[in-house]
Design an enzyme around this catalytic site. Structure first.
Site, PDB file in Angstrom:
ATOM      1  N   GLY A   8       0.748  -1.146  -0.055  1.00 23.48           N
ATOM      2  CA  GLY A   8       0.007   0.145   0.055  1.00 23.48           C
ATOM      3  C   GLY A   8       0.823   1.363  -0.157  1.00 23.48           C
ATOM      4  O   GLY A   8       2.128   1.224  -0.120  1.00 23.48           O
ATOM      5  N   LYS A  13       7.471  -0.714   0.287  1.00 20.20           N
ATOM      6  CA  LYS A  13       7.722  -1.449  -0.876  1.00 20.20           C
ATOM      7  C   LYS A  13       8.832  -0.947  -1.826  1.00 20.20           C
ATOM      8  O   LYS A  13       9.391  -1.539  -2.286  1.00 20.20           O
ATOM      9  CB  LYS A  13       6.187  -1.514  -1.516  1.00 20.20           C
ATOM     10  CG  LYS A  13       5.654  -0.333  -2.260  1.00 20.20           C
ATOM     11  CD  LYS A  13       4.250  -0.789  -3.137  1.00 20.20           C
ATOM     12  CE  LYS A  13       3.777   0.488  -3.576  1.00 20.20           C
ATOM     13  NZ  LYS A  13       3.253   1.485  -2.772  1.00 20.20           N
ATOM     14  N   ALA A  32      10.776   5.068 -13.969  1.00 22.01           N
ATOM     15  CA  ALA A  32       9.680   5.846 -13.344  1.00 22.01           C
ATOM     16  C   ALA A  32       8.601   6.060 -14.275  1.00 22.01           C
ATOM     17  O   ALA A  32       8.589   6.633 -15.240  1.00 22.01           O
ATOM     18  CB  ALA A  32      10.307   7.198 -12.948  1.00 22.01           C
ATOM     19  N   HIS A  48      11.699  10.251  -3.776  1.00 17.95           N
ATOM     20  CA  HIS A  48      12.149   9.149  -4.413  1.00 17.95           C
ATOM     21  C   HIS A  48      13.582   9.473  -4.948  1.00 17.95           C
ATOM     22  O   HIS A  48      14.265   8.207  -5.149  1.00 17.95           O
ATOM     23  CB  HIS A  48      11.104   8.471  -5.473  1.00 17.95           C
ATOM     24  CG  HIS A  48      10.144   7.709  -4.974  1.00 17.95           C
ATOM     25  ND1 HIS A  48      10.127   6.343  -4.836  1.00 17.95           N
ATOM     26  CD2 HIS A  48       8.784   8.039  -4.200  1.00 17.95           C
ATOM     27  CE1 HIS A  48       8.997   6.030  -4.314  1.00 17.95           C
ATOM     28  NE2 HIS A  48       8.169   6.779  -3.909  1.00 17.95           N
ATOM     29  N   ARG A  52      17.424   7.245  -4.359  1.00 19.19           N
ATOM     30  CA  ARG A  52      18.131   6.450  -5.106  1.00 19.19           C
ATOM     31  C   ARG A  52      19.442   6.853  -5.503  1.00 19.19           C
ATOM     32  O   ARG A  52      19.974   7.865  -5.356  1.00 19.19           O
ATOM     33  CB  ARG A  52      17.431   6.688  -6.677  1.00 19.19           C
ATOM     34  CG  ARG A  52      15.976   6.204  -6.793  1.00 19.19           C
ATOM     35  CD  ARG A  52      15.322   6.404  -8.373  1.00 19.19           C
ATOM     36  NE  ARG A  52      15.411   7.556  -8.965  1.00 19.19           N
ATOM     37  CZ  ARG A  52      14.429   7.893  -8.975  1.00 19.19           C
ATOM     38  NH1 ARG A  52      13.010   7.531  -8.857  1.00 19.19           N
ATOM     39  NH2 ARG A  52      14.403   9.422  -9.846  1.00 19.19           N
ATOM     40  N   GLU A  60      12.240   7.952 -17.554  1.00 15.05           N
ATOM     41  CA  GLU A  60      11.038   8.547 -17.357  1.00 15.05           C
ATOM     42  C   GLU A  60      10.057   8.118 -18.412  1.00 15.05           C
ATOM     43  O   GLU A  60      10.116   8.687 -19.334  1.00 15.05           O
ATOM     44  CB  GLU A  60      10.981  10.001 -16.862  1.00 15.05           C
ATOM     45  CG  GLU A  60      11.700  10.345 -15.553  1.00 15.05           C
ATOM     46  CD  GLU A  60      11.644  11.643 -15.214  1.00 15.05           C
ATOM     47  OE1 GLU A  60      11.181  12.399 -16.055  1.00 15.05           O
ATOM     48  OE2 GLU A  60      12.369  12.052 -14.087  1.00 15.05           O
TER      49      GLU A  60
END
Length: 170
Positions: A8, A13, A32, A48, A52, A60
């Site tokens: 969720g 995750k 992405a 995010h 990374r 993207e």
């Protein structure tokens, strides 16, 4: 190894999926799928990006995901796709049924044919109440069916809740 990671919002995750792709020891490409429509989404994307590694190749692509996976298909490659439910949202918002079906079929073929390490991140959206509008119900149905199909094509499936990985298929 093909791995589907489900969870969720804020389940952990993404962090778990990133650990999995790093453990391959291969060069990583991060695909992405998000599109930035508002300040909240811009902040999520910023967070995010900050989490990374700088040596990852970033691609993207909000729509033609199968084409990107096909271009990265190599046994020497590790790829993480984040996130399939955002990709599904992008396609549903086009309001083009033929395109939606074409992209879904192409994605399943690309995943099946992929020869490197592949980690797919997707939200598990079917654990809450029944949505009140038709688009939200359609999204839940499409995401649920896609997750089921991908679970059949992947070697591993992990559900992440509260930052804890729960293996569903190994």
């Amino acid at each position: 190894m093909k791995h589907l990671v489900l969870g969720g919002v804020r389940s952990g995750k993404s962090a778990f999926a990133q650990e999995q792709v790093v453990s391959s020891g291969k060069p990583v490409s991060y695909v992405a799928t998000s599109q930035v429509w508002d300040e909240d989404m811009a902040e999520r994307v910023r967070l995010h990006k900050a989490n990374r590694p700088s040596d990852w190749q970033i691609i993207e692509e909000p729509l033609v995901l199968a084409e990107v996976l096909s271009s990265l298909n190599s046994p020497e490659q590790a790829v993480i796709v984040e996130c399939l439910t955002l990709w599904m949202t992008n396609l549903l918002c086009l309001e083009d049924e033929d395109r939606l079906e074409e992209e879904k079929r192409a994605l399943l073929r690309a995943v099946e044919d992929f020869e490197g390490d592949l980690v797919l991140v997707s939200s598990e959206v079917g654990l809450g109440i029944m949505p009140m509008n038709a688009l939200a119900r359609r999204f839940g149905d499409e995401a649920g069916v896609m997750n089921q199909m991908l679970a059949k094509l992947t070697d591993r499936v992990t559900f992440v809740a509260a930052g804890l990985p729960l293996p569903l298929k190994s």
